[in-house]
Design an enzyme around this catalytic site. Structure first.
Site, short mmCIF file in Angstrom:
data_model
loop_
_atom_site.label_atom_id
_atom_site.label_comp_id
_atom_site.label_asym_id
_atom_site.label_seq_id
_atom_site.Cartn_x
_atom_site.Cartn_y
_atom_site.Cartn_z
N LYS A 96 1.03 -1.03 0.02
CA LYS A 96 0.01 0.06 -0.15
C LYS A 96 0.83 1.36 0.03
O LYS A 96 0.29 2.24 -0.35
CB LYS A 96 -0.94 -0.10 1.27
CG LYS A 96 -2.13 -1.13 1.09
CD LYS A 96 -3.04 -1.04 -0.23
CE LYS A 96 -4.12 -1.95 -0.36
NZ LYS A 96 -4.76 -1.87 -1.42
N1 PMP Z 1 -3.63 -8.36 1.06
C1 PMP Z 1 -3.46 -7.45 2.25
C2 PMP Z 1 -2.99 -7.52 3.46
C3 PMP Z 1 -4.19 -6.01 1.87
O1 PMP Z 1 -4.25 -5.05 2.81
C4 PMP Z 1 -4.67 -5.77 0.58
C5 PMP Z 1 -5.36 -4.56 0.44
N2 PMP Z 1 -6.71 -4.59 0.79
C6 PMP Z 1 -4.74 -6.84 -0.34
C7 PMP Z 1 -3.80 -7.88 0.15
C8 PMP Z 1 -5.31 -6.72 -1.92
O2 PMP Z 1 -4.73 -5.61 -2.62
P1 PMP Z 1 -5.54 -4.78 -3.67
O3 PMP Z 1 -6.42 -3.90 -2.55
O4 PMP Z 1 -4.65 -4.03 -4.37
O5 PMP Z 1 -6.42 -5.60 -4.31
#
Ligand code: PMP
Length: 344
Positions: free
Chosen positions: A48
């Site tokens: 992130k």
């Molecule tokens: N794994 C974790 C621990 C996350 O915090 C997130 C984000 N919500 C994701 C996977 C998935 O990533 P994305 O939001 O880019 O699909």
């Protein structure tokens, strides 16, 4: 982004360029080669960081963010931490509206990074003025010079990965990647990375990991939101009860689902076997890969890249707690040794 310097001006220069690490031991029985893009190497310990810096710097370029501006988001998770980190360094105020369901640990982590945290009641409808969505929207409306990150509905989310994660993986695999397997939450990571990689080689197969209790897999197959697919589950950050516009379903070939229990055990297995202390969704992505391998998805020439989104330290009171595992009714850890039963 990260340059080959001995001294960095600030921690933001260390975002991105995360290592791609070959998984040797846990993949011994599987056909093909397996690599993990380990996003915990980002300074905020998750993928992130990439969207936080990209969205904030785009707003700066457009002149929306000025000194003293406020950045608002609705999350207690990784995105909140990354936004708070970037805001602290750049001197913006960071407001995070979170649900009262969020753990005290998580809220304290955000406050530690300088964020102002609004704790909103969890048991109200999303359109209730007290919900964290509505509180964030109202704050954004009322505060001029504020930016609402809105990661589920912001196209800059996938753009961040199109510009960084995709090119990094292409370069690191010297273009030899055959499969990309990624957890989908907002869908920004999978969509942006897949879009870039498929532009280089349209034959690369892209598989999303979804949770039981989430609508993403069914929506991909039918283009309809089926409310019957929605029920509570434990994995955080993976799956959703709505359709995020940050997901480009057209660049994803298929989704598969993994259970909460299998993902938890697999995360623990990765940590103790590969020495990589990973988060819950890293367990989910490798669990998905194991299921795909059993279905004959890969052969000896496959070069499978998985994204491991975050670090295990965020889950000490969850999947890395034997008590929590037992409370969920998950089977016992192989590492539990009852000292009274040892024969000396
Ligand atoms: N794994 C974790 C621990 C996350 O915090 C997130 C984000 N919500 C994701 C996977 C998935 O990533 P994305 O939001 O880019 O699909």
């Amino acid at each position: 982004m990260k340059e080959d310097l001995k001294v960095y001006n600030d921690v933001l220069q260390l975002i991105g360029d995360t290592p791609l690490i070959k998984l040797n031991k846990i993949t011994k029985e599987l056909e093909g080669n397996y690599f993990a893009k380990v996003e915990a190497f980002n300074p905020g310990h998750s993928s992130k960081d990439r969207i936080a810096i990209h969205i904030i710097e785009e707003a700066e370029r457009k002149g929306i963010l000025k000194p003293g501006s406020t950045i608002i988001e609705t999350t207690s998770g990784n995105t909140g931490f990354s936004i708070a980190m970037v805001s602290a360094i750049k001197g913006y105020e960071c407001i995070l509206a979170v649900s009262s369901k969020s753990s005290v640990d998580k809220i304290d982590m955000l406050k530690t990074m300088g964020a102002k945290v609004y704790v909103c009641p969890a048991n109200v409808a999303p359109d209730d003025p007290r919900s964290y969505y509505e509180v964030a929207k109202r704050l954004h409306r009322e505060m001029k010079d504020s930016v609402y990150i809105n990661q589920y509905f912001n196209e800059l989310n996938m753009n961040a990965h199109y510009r960084s994660t995709g090119p990094e993986i292409w370069k690191q695999t010297e273009g030899k990647i055959t499969h990309l397997v990624v957890c989908s939450g907002t869908g920004g990571t999978i969509s942006g990375t897949a879009k870039y990689l498929k532009e280089q080689n349209p034959d690369i197969k892209v598989i999303g990991i979804d949770a039981y209790g989430s609508v993403l897999k069914k929506y991909h197959e039918t283009r309809e939101l089926d409310p019957e697919e929605i029920y509570p589950y434990r994995i955080e950050g993976l799956g959703k009860n709505l359709i995020p516009t940050a997901t480009d379903f057209d660049v994803i070939d298929k989704f598969i689902k993994v259970t909460d229990e299998a993902a938890a055990h697999t995360a623990r297995y990765i940590s103790r076997t590969e020495g990589l202390f990973v988060g819950y969704t890293s367990g989910a992505v490798f669990q998905g890969v194991k299921q795909l391998e059993e279905q004959g998805e890969f052969n000896e020439n496959s070069n499978v890249v998985m994204i491991f989104p975050d670090h295990g330290s965020r889950y000490m009171s969850k999947i890395y707690s034997d008590d929590w595992m037992r409370e969920q009714g998950f089977s016992d850890s192989e590492n539990n040794v009852d000292a009274e039963k040892i024969e000396f």
